[in-house]
Enzyme design. Sequence first.
Site, short mmCIF file in Angstrom:
data_model
loop_
_atom_site.label_atom_id
_atom_site.label_comp_id
_atom_site.label_asym_id
_atom_site.label_seq_id
_atom_site.Cartn_x
_atom_site.Cartn_y
_atom_site.Cartn_z
CB SER A 58 -0.90 0.04 1.24
OG SER A 58 -1.68 -1.10 1.32
CD GLU A 118 -3.34 -9.03 2.99
OE1 GLU A 118 -3.04 -8.72 1.82
OE2 GLU A 118 -3.37 -8.21 3.92
CD GLU A 178 -16.95 -0.30 1.56
OE1 GLU A 178 -15.76 -0.55 1.79
OE2 GLU A 178 -17.75 0.04 2.46
C1 LIG Z 1 -4.54 -3.06 10.38
C2 LIG Z 1 -4.07 -2.89 8.96
C3 LIG Z 1 -2.91 -3.49 8.55
C4 LIG Z 1 -2.44 -3.30 7.24
N1 LIG Z 1 -1.27 -3.90 6.87
C5 LIG Z 1 -0.79 -3.70 5.62
C6 LIG Z 1 0.46 -4.28 5.22
O1 LIG Z 1 1.11 -4.99 5.99
N2 LIG Z 1 0.94 -4.01 3.98
C7 LIG Z 1 0.24 -3.26 3.09
O2 LIG Z 1 0.73 -3.09 1.98
N3 LIG Z 1 -0.95 -2.68 3.43
C8 LIG Z 1 -1.48 -2.89 4.68
N4 LIG Z 1 -2.69 -2.32 5.05
C9 LIG Z 1 -3.35 -1.41 4.11
C10 LIG Z 1 -4.61 -1.98 3.49
O3 LIG Z 1 -4.33 -2.99 2.57
C11 LIG Z 1 -5.35 -0.79 2.87
O4 LIG Z 1 -5.81 0.01 3.95
C12 LIG Z 1 -6.55 -1.24 2.05
O5 LIG Z 1 -6.12 -1.86 0.87
C13 LIG Z 1 -7.45 -0.04 1.69
O6 LIG Z 1 -6.72 0.98 1.08
P1 LIG Z 1 -6.78 2.49 1.63
O7 LIG Z 1 -6.57 2.46 3.10
O8 LIG Z 1 -5.86 3.28 0.79
O9 LIG Z 1 -8.30 2.94 1.38
P2 LIG Z 1 -8.92 3.44 0.00
O10 LIG Z 1 -8.57 2.48 -1.09
O11 LIG Z 1 -8.56 4.87 -0.21
O12 LIG Z 1 -10.46 3.31 0.30
C14 LIG Z 1 -11.21 4.35 0.95
C15 LIG Z 1 -12.68 3.95 0.90
O13 LIG Z 1 -13.11 3.90 -0.48
C16 LIG Z 1 -13.71 2.64 -0.76
N5 LIG Z 1 -13.39 2.21 -2.14
C17 LIG Z 1 -12.18 2.24 -2.73
N6 LIG Z 1 -12.27 1.72 -3.99
C18 LIG Z 1 -13.55 1.33 -4.17
C19 LIG Z 1 -14.26 0.73 -5.25
N7 LIG Z 1 -13.66 0.40 -6.41
N8 LIG Z 1 -15.59 0.49 -5.09
C20 LIG Z 1 -16.23 0.80 -3.91
N9 LIG Z 1 -15.60 1.39 -2.86
C21 LIG Z 1 -14.29 1.65 -2.98
C22 LIG Z 1 -13.09 1.69 0.25
O14 LIG Z 1 -13.92 0.54 0.46
C23 LIG Z 1 -12.96 2.57 1.48
O15 LIG Z 1 -14.16 2.59 2.20
C24 LIG Z 1 -3.18 -2.50 6.33
C25 LIG Z 1 -4.38 -1.89 6.76
C26 LIG Z 1 -4.82 -2.09 8.05
C27 LIG Z 1 -6.10 -1.42 8.46
#
Ligand SMILES: Cc1cc2nc3c(=O)[nH]c(=O)nc-3n(C[C@H](O)[C@H](O)[C@H](O)COP(=O)(O)OP(=O)(O)OC[C@H]3O[C@@H](n4cnc5c(N)ncnc54)[C@H](O)[C@@H]3O)c2cc1C
Length: 355
Positions: A74, A192, A319
């Site tokens: 990410s 994962e 989502e």
């Molecule tokens: C506890 C925890 C541990 C994590 N560990 C890791 C890790 O080890 N390595 C790593 O790489 N990442 C990690 N992550 C990151 C995680 O994979 C991302 O948070 C996740 O993929 C969502 O991305 P974002 O946070 O950028 O949210 P965004 O993608 O910005 O999403 C924001 C909102 O928009 C919605 N949304 C986005 N796209 C769509 C769509 N196409 N249709 C409908 N709704 C949509 C989402 O559902 C969400 O509600 C971790 C996250 C958490 C919470």
Amino acid sequence: MVPHWPEPWGLDAEPELQLIIDDELKRAIVTKPLNPIGIGHCGPVIVVHGSEEQKERYLPPMLRGEEMWCQLFSEPEAGSDLANLSTRAVQDGDVFVVNGQKIWTSLAQVARFGILIARTDTETSKYTGISYFIIPMDLPGIEIRPLRNMVGGFGDGGFCEVFFTDVHVPAENLIGPLHGGWAMAKETLANERVSLSKEGLQWGHGPTVKDLVDLVRTRGGLPTGELRQRLAAAYIDGEIMRYHQLRQISAKVNKKPGPDASLRKALKDQHGKIAFGLAKDLMGADGMLDATAADAPWAPWASGFLFSPALTVGGGTSEVLRNIIAERILRLPHDVDVEMGLSWSEGRARLKSLA
Ligand SMILES: Cc1cc2nc3c(=O)[nH]c(=O)nc-3n(C[C@H](O)[C@H](O)[C@H](O)COP(=O)(O)OP(=O)(O)OC[C@H]3O[C@@H](n4cnc5c(N)ncnc54)[C@H](O)[C@@H]3O)c2cc1C
């Protein structure tokens, strides 16, 4: 450790044998070394796509829990839309020079290695210019900044921002073909989702609703019919999840994960949130007082409650999992924005402009 992996790393075990091994380990109270991202997400990819040298070097200490792994996927502008990533890896002789930033990297502060996806080609489509690397986390130019989360402090279970400034990664650390990393990234995410939806409510770890029922019993039952109803409903859901997991094991989902893993994670995350919320209500005053002391009976429930908002975000948001279920299990048409190659935010902007 991994009976479902192919030999010599595992036993290529059929579902029945995997269940017997799990049962016997539980009965003997044998705990396996903890290396969730290494064994759960990265290892299976190295087994399939790594060279013989990479397998020999990385898999044995990973399985023994001697070298912890993290997943550098990410970025601030690439979460659900992961292929939007902008971390660059530019080949210069026998090294790749990496620049960029990753975020939410669980266990980065204790990891010996990480798997990194980075852009190696900016000319082609966003999916075809990504490569997949093994990164020693102590390379010069890597800066790891732990992020505080509400579970408490910067503990070993926390996550970090990771900055790359002119990091020289040996070319031999590339896994699979150059620019061919996106397919492996998708495999990693599917692994994962299998591993995050195992039995414990906190992404496969921690207590189950059965444990909650036991705890309530030892504390003399529940005072109201309403609470008993909620506990019974959560217990029934927990049993449905357990049978669903058994069905997935027998469908060999953990050998080659597909969209079913998204289905189970989507159900399991919501179940976890409900169970932790219920536990918080059942704790009463204990929840405010001693529940965070390590030996308090409610301790795993108190910290699980604080972690629970993350359940439906990490490893694929609710989502996004529903999009996968819609398209790949229910065979509904693709989102028109995806067909047009737009990211979700670009799609929303397009809809707004149409409106
Ligand atoms: C506890 C925890 C541990 C994590 N560990 C890791 C890790 O080890 N390595 C790593 O790489 N990442 C990690 N992550 C990151 C995680 O994979 C991302 O948070 C996740 O993929 C969502 O991305 P974002 O946070 O950028 O949210 P965004 O993608 O910005 O999403 C924001 C909102 O928009 C919605 N949304 C986005 N796209 C769509 C769509 N196409 N249709 C409908 N709704 C949509 C989402 O559902 C969400 O509600 C971790 C996250 C958490 C919470």
